[in-house]
Structures are given as C-alpha cells and as structure tokens.
Design a protein around this motif. Structure first.
Motif, PDB file in Angstrom:
ATOM      1  N   ARG A 541      51.691  38.367  40.687  1.00  0.00           N
ATOM      2  CA  ARG A 541      51.398  37.874  42.036  1.00  0.00           C
ATOM      3  C   ARG A 541      49.971  38.281  42.397  1.00  0.00           C
ATOM      4  N   ARG A 542      49.267  37.334  42.995  1.00  0.00           N
ATOM      5  CA  ARG A 542      47.868  37.584  43.350  1.00  0.00           C
ATOM      6  C   ARG A 542      47.723  37.761  44.849  1.00  0.00           C
ATOM      7  N   SER A 543      47.011  38.810  45.226  1.00  0.00           N
ATOM      8  CA  SER A 543      46.610  39.036  46.609  1.00  0.00           C
ATOM      9  C   SER A 543      45.092  39.143  46.626  1.00  0.00           C
ATOM     10  N   GLY A 544      44.418  38.123  47.179  1.00  0.00           N
ATOM     11  CA  GLY A 544      42.968  38.094  47.122  1.00  0.00           C
ATOM     12  C   GLY A 544      42.498  38.008  45.682  1.00  0.00           C
ATOM     13  N   LYS A 545      41.696  38.981  45.253  1.00  0.00           N
ATOM     14  CA  LYS A 545      41.190  39.008  43.888  1.00  0.00           C
ATOM     15  C   LYS A 545      41.955  39.989  43.004  1.00  0.00           C
TER      16      LYS A 545
END
Length: 613
Positions: A541-545
């Motif tokens: 899962r990606r949060s921002g970079k």
C-alpha cells in the motif's frame, strides 16, 4: 427464474456478444440467458431470465458508456476511476434487467416501474457453483462473524464463531457475502452486492445443492412508483483483480456531503480486548488516553458502559464528560460507544435506546458534538432486513449533521456506504481478534483466517478486525509479533483500533512504537504482491511516496515467499524491515536494507513489514 451459472452450456445458442471497455470480459446472449467470459474463458452463465420473450435469443441493448472518476476519503485507493458498458433487456412491460460490464467484473440489478402499493418483487437469481469448485464461503450470521474455510462442496457446515469447525452433518444452507470461488485455475469470482438504498433490504445466499439463490431479507414496505434491487456484484479476474477492485464503491451512490474536512481517518486506542469489559473505569480510560499520547494516536475509543461510570466507587463521581475532557486536554479525540438497541438488548451493556427515535438521536448526537466527541461506535445490529438498513442510514445521516465519525460494530458487511456516507470509516462484519476473548479455537485458526480475509471480507470494504495484539487475552495467540504488526497494513480500515494493553505496546522497541505512531490510514494505492487464500498474503500500500509492504504466512510450516517488488517500487529507496528473529524471547529483527529482497523465509504463522521510502 434468473440463474447465474458456472455449468456447461450449449454454445450453439449464442447469438450476440458484448464486451467490457478493455475487452477482457464479455457477455454472449443465448436463449433465456447470458454467458459471461473472462479472456474468452467461460466463467458465469445467466439462464432462465424472465425476458419478455423467452422463445428466442433475448435482445440485449446497449444504453450507455459509464465513466466515473471520484475521490474516496479512506479505503484501498483514494482516486478511483472506473468504466463500464451498460446494457438493458426487457423483463416485460414494467420491468427490465440492467447489466454493466466493468473491466473487473459485472453488476446487474432488476428495475421495476409503476408499482402500485405492492411488496418488493421476489427474486429468483441463483449462482450455480458445481461440486468440485474451490470456494471460500462464510456461514451467514447477523454479525457476519465466521471463518471462510476452503472447500469444494456445499455439503458442509462452517460453524465459524459458533464452533469453528467443518462437519458433514446438519449441513448449512445459508451463506453470507462475500463468496469467493476459483472458477478455473487462476481465475476467480467474488460474489457480493452493493449500493443498499432506502426501501431496500440486503440479501444473502441460500443454496439448494449447487444453486445459490439470492434471497432478499425481510421488507414489509408496500412500494409505489419505481423501485430497483441493489446491485448484484461479481468481481472477476485474477486474485490481484479481486483484491485491488473498487467495484463495490464504483456502483454505489456518491456522497452528498459538501464539507468533508472534518472526516479524518486514524489509529485508535481501544480498551475492550485487553480487559474483556467495557469502559466504566475512568482510571483505565486515562491509561488508554495516555497511551494514545505516547504513541501519537489521534483517537481513543471509550467503549460500552460509560453511562455507568459515575456509579463505580473508585471513579469518585467522574462521568463520561470528565473522560472526554481529559482526552481533549491531552490532544486526543474521543470516540464513544452506543447500543443500537435493535439487536442484543436484554442483558447487553448500555447506553441503550438513545438513538432509535429521530428526536432522541438528534439530541444525543448534538450533545456529543457539543462536548467534543469526534465519533460514535454503534453496536449490536439485527441483520439485513429493510428496517435495519434504513436505520443504519438514519444513523449515518444524523451523525454527519453533527460531524461525527461512525464505526458500525456487530453489524452487516459494508455494501458501498463508505462512498455514499464517507463518515462511515469502518465496519466490523468480520470474525476478528476480539474472539480471542471468547473461544479457544480461534488460536489455531487465526493465521490461516488472517491470510484469507484480504481475498474475501476486506475486498468489499473497511474491516474493524482490531489487529496487532502482542500479548494474550482470554485465549493465547500463536502468531508471531511480526505477523501481528503486518495486520495493521494488510487489513484496511479507516479507523484502525489497537486493542492491546498500553504496557504491551510501550515495551516494544522504539522502532515498533514509531511505526504505530506514523501508520497511515489513508492509502493512495493498493497492490497485491502475492498470495493465495489461507496460505499467505502480501499486499503493498502506498501513502504519498512511501510504500508499506506487509505479508503473513497463514500456514503452520516454514514458507519461502517470493517478492516481485521491483514491478511496484522503482528508483532509489531506503528500506526498513520488521521481521521475526526466530527467538520468542527477543522476537524482533529490525534492520535497514539497501535493496528490496527477492524473497523472504517466514516461520510458521509469521509475517513481515517493509517500509520503502
């Protein structure tokens, strides 16, 4: 009768073909039915549909191209886009079938016109799942709390929360959504529904042999004018297509809220799991507030029995308002619990009967807003009937008027309301970690169950599992600490509750505490890295970079898990790895890595987390 079928068909009857926008899904018409294929491989068949003329191949007419682009405030993906080709077929003078072909599945519903003070039309739709087909299905209960054991037959009884075993006597015939099946090697279909609106009940599945009939729950309303069923949804494709799909929210009504700035997902400290009791002890509440301060968590949940706080001797007359004031003074936003008073009432904890009448509900939620309560957890609902569905929507709309977040507990599964009512940040509807309090069999089954939920229950919406407990409750857990930490990323929930005792979290290494302090609850993107139900699951899962990659081993054996992360994470990056040391006395192996590993060896019931910046 409308039947969705996986059985063999006579292809000589096929006359027309229609496709999804990307061409991977197709529908071919046949006499009294439709055949649905994925990449030219037959997956589903609809037969015996009550078309207006059943003597010839039915006419399926294109009506529109559906194109949607919307933002979520929480969930597996913030920016969602979807496209579908919509078709219709006549079911007579005043009824029609509406079918949408999406790139990752189908959605269909029945629409009726000019009803005259009549009951909701009965539905005969059935999914035929041939014996021998792998499937993961949950025995229905009004709280949707059960296991999803893999089986190849309908002749079972999955007792789940009521025993946790499979037997071949007293065969169950009532199943809850979602139901996952592997229709062919590597091709999966997940059956559920979405977009419950007012005047509608939810549905569930009743099987007669291989036929799994969609049965609408109780609806006593007399309907006039136009009316339609909720969307019947089947997500189709690879396991990655299933896990990453947003089809449940794609077909759900958008929110009408104009101001959502007050809706903030976050991590919550929660008392019940560790103490197996409510929140009538002011001093214990303070401990969980203080834990939230130390771990920099935005929320604390004050659970049941807070209405009895002033009656407890060592509280010295403190009330819920004192507890709320204490939390606010420490910079922590309090959430408080209510009994819905329509499910478990007699013998159940309170407060009760404060939300049922509109005037009482408005008064109660206005009081919550006035004293600084940020949200409500509402518990003990009574299933899928129309009155319950309308009551849930009443609660969500009233809560939004008073800027209150909502957690439905002891409640049916999400069916798209997380888009329509974005203040609904999580729902239980899952056999979660609180069952360590109640039954001994959860201990041995938890790891495989945890490795099944990413492919079943959590696909359809946020899941209040209450993950990441390092100590033991009433019954022990035998998953590793790294497995428990991984669940906070593996399981998506807009409000992620940390349920262990404060001292259990605060003795963890500072890196683990920092991980919990910075844990996102808003994800820009979700990708399935690998897995198979009950065996293992790895999700990125990606949060921002920053990417969070979490994986667990659901088996009782050592497992080497390959990690094709270079397809997801490109360029230079810094990696922090949380893994199991192999020593229960000093369980953590936390280190920095210079590159993404190609594989990892997991101990039985183990897990891992990589933070890739």
């Amino acid at each position: 009768m409308a039947i969705l079928s996986l059985c063999a068909i006579n292809m000589t009857l096929i006359a027309q073909s229609f496709v999804s926008p990307n061409g991977k899904l197709s529908v071919e018409t046949k006499q009294q039915g439709l055949v649905i294929c994925f990449e030219q491989q037959k997956v589903l068949e609809l037969t015996d549909i009550p078309f207006s003329n059943n003597t010839t191949v039915p006419t399926l007419s294109f009506t529109q191209s559906v194109k949607d682009d919307y933002q979520m405030l929480a969930g597996k993906q913030l920016h969602c886009t979807n496209a579908a080709n919509e078709y219709q077929a006549s079911l007579g003078e005043n009824a029609r079938l509406v079918l949408r072909l999406y790139n990752d599945g189908i959605a269909f519903r029945y629409e009726y016109m000019n009803l005259q003070n009549s009951k909701a039309p009965s539905e005969q739709t059935a999914y035929i799942i041939p014996e021998g087909t792998k499937r993961w299905m949950q025995q229905w209960s009004d709280g949707y709390e059960g296991f999803f054991p893999m089986t190849t037959t309908a002749n079972v009884n999955t007792l789940g929360g009521f025993g946790g075993s499979m037997v071949l006597k007293d065969i169950n015939t009532h199943w809850g959504y979602p139901l996952l099946m592997e229709s062919a090697d590597g091709v999966f279909a997940l059956i559920t529904e979405a977009n419950i609106e007012r005047r509608q009940s939810a549905s569930s599945l009743f099987n007669k042999g291989e036929e799994f009939h969609v049965v609408q729950d109780q609806n006593d309303l007399l309907l006039s004018g136009d009316w339609h069923t909720p969307w019947r949804v089947v997500i189709i494709g690879t396991l990655a297509d299933i896990v990453q799909s947003t089809l449940v929210t794609d077909v759900s009504e958008p929110s009408k809220l104009t101001d959502t700035s007050w809706i903030k997902p976050g991590v919550v400290s929660w008392i019940y799991w560790a103490y197996n009791h409510g929140s009538n002890d002011y001093n214990i509440i303070k401990k969980y507030v203080d834990m939230a301060v130390t771990l920099k968590l935005p929320y604390v949940l004050i659970d049941a029995e807070w209405d009895e706080m002033d009656k407890v001797a060592n509280n010295e007359g403190k009330t819920i308002e004192d507890a709320v004031k204490y939390a606010i003074s420490k910079g922590v936003k309090p959430l408080i619990w209510y009994n819905s008073s329509i499910g478990w009432v007699n013998g159940a904890p309170g407060p009760k009967y404060r939300l049922n009448k509109p005037e009482d509900r408005e008064k109660e939620f206005a009081w919550c807003e006035k004293i600084g309560v940020a949200g409500v957890k509402i518990d003990f609902f009574s299933g899928d009937n129309q009155a319950n569905m309308d009551y849930c929507q009443d609660l969500l709309e009233s809560a939004a008027r008073h800027h209150l977040l909502v957690n439905f507990h002891g409640a049916p599964i999400p069916r798209g309301w997380q888009r329509t009512y974005p203040n609904l940040l999580t729902t239980e509807g899952v056999y979660g970690a609180e069952w360590y309090n109640n039954v001994p069999h959860f201990t041995k089954k938890a790891a495989s169950h945890n490795a099944t939920l990413p492919f079943t229950r959590n696909v359809i919406g946020p899941m209040d599992y209450t993950p990441c407990t390092f100590s033991d409750s009433q019954h022990p857990h035998i998953t590793t600490c790294a497995h428990e930490l991984a669940l906070t990323v593996l399981f998506e929930s807009g409000l992620q509750h940390l349920a262990d005792k404060p001292e259990s979290y605060l003795v963890q290494p500072k890196e683990v505490q920092q991980f919990l302090s910075s844990l996102p609850n808003v994800w820009d993107e979700t990708r399935l890295v690998g897995g198979y139900p009950s065996e293992y699951a790895v999700i990125a899962r990606r949060s921002g970079k920053t990417w969070y990659v979490a994986g667990i081993n659901g088996s009782d054996q050592m497992k080497v898990i390959t990690l094709p992360l270079k397809d997801i994470v490109k360029g230079k990056h810094a990696i922090t790895a949380f893994t199991y040391s192999g020593n229960q006395d000093t369980p953590w192996d936390i280190r920095s890595l210079s590159d993404t590993p190609a594989a990892i060896t997991c101990h039985p019931r183990d897990g891992f987390v990589y933070i890739i910046r």
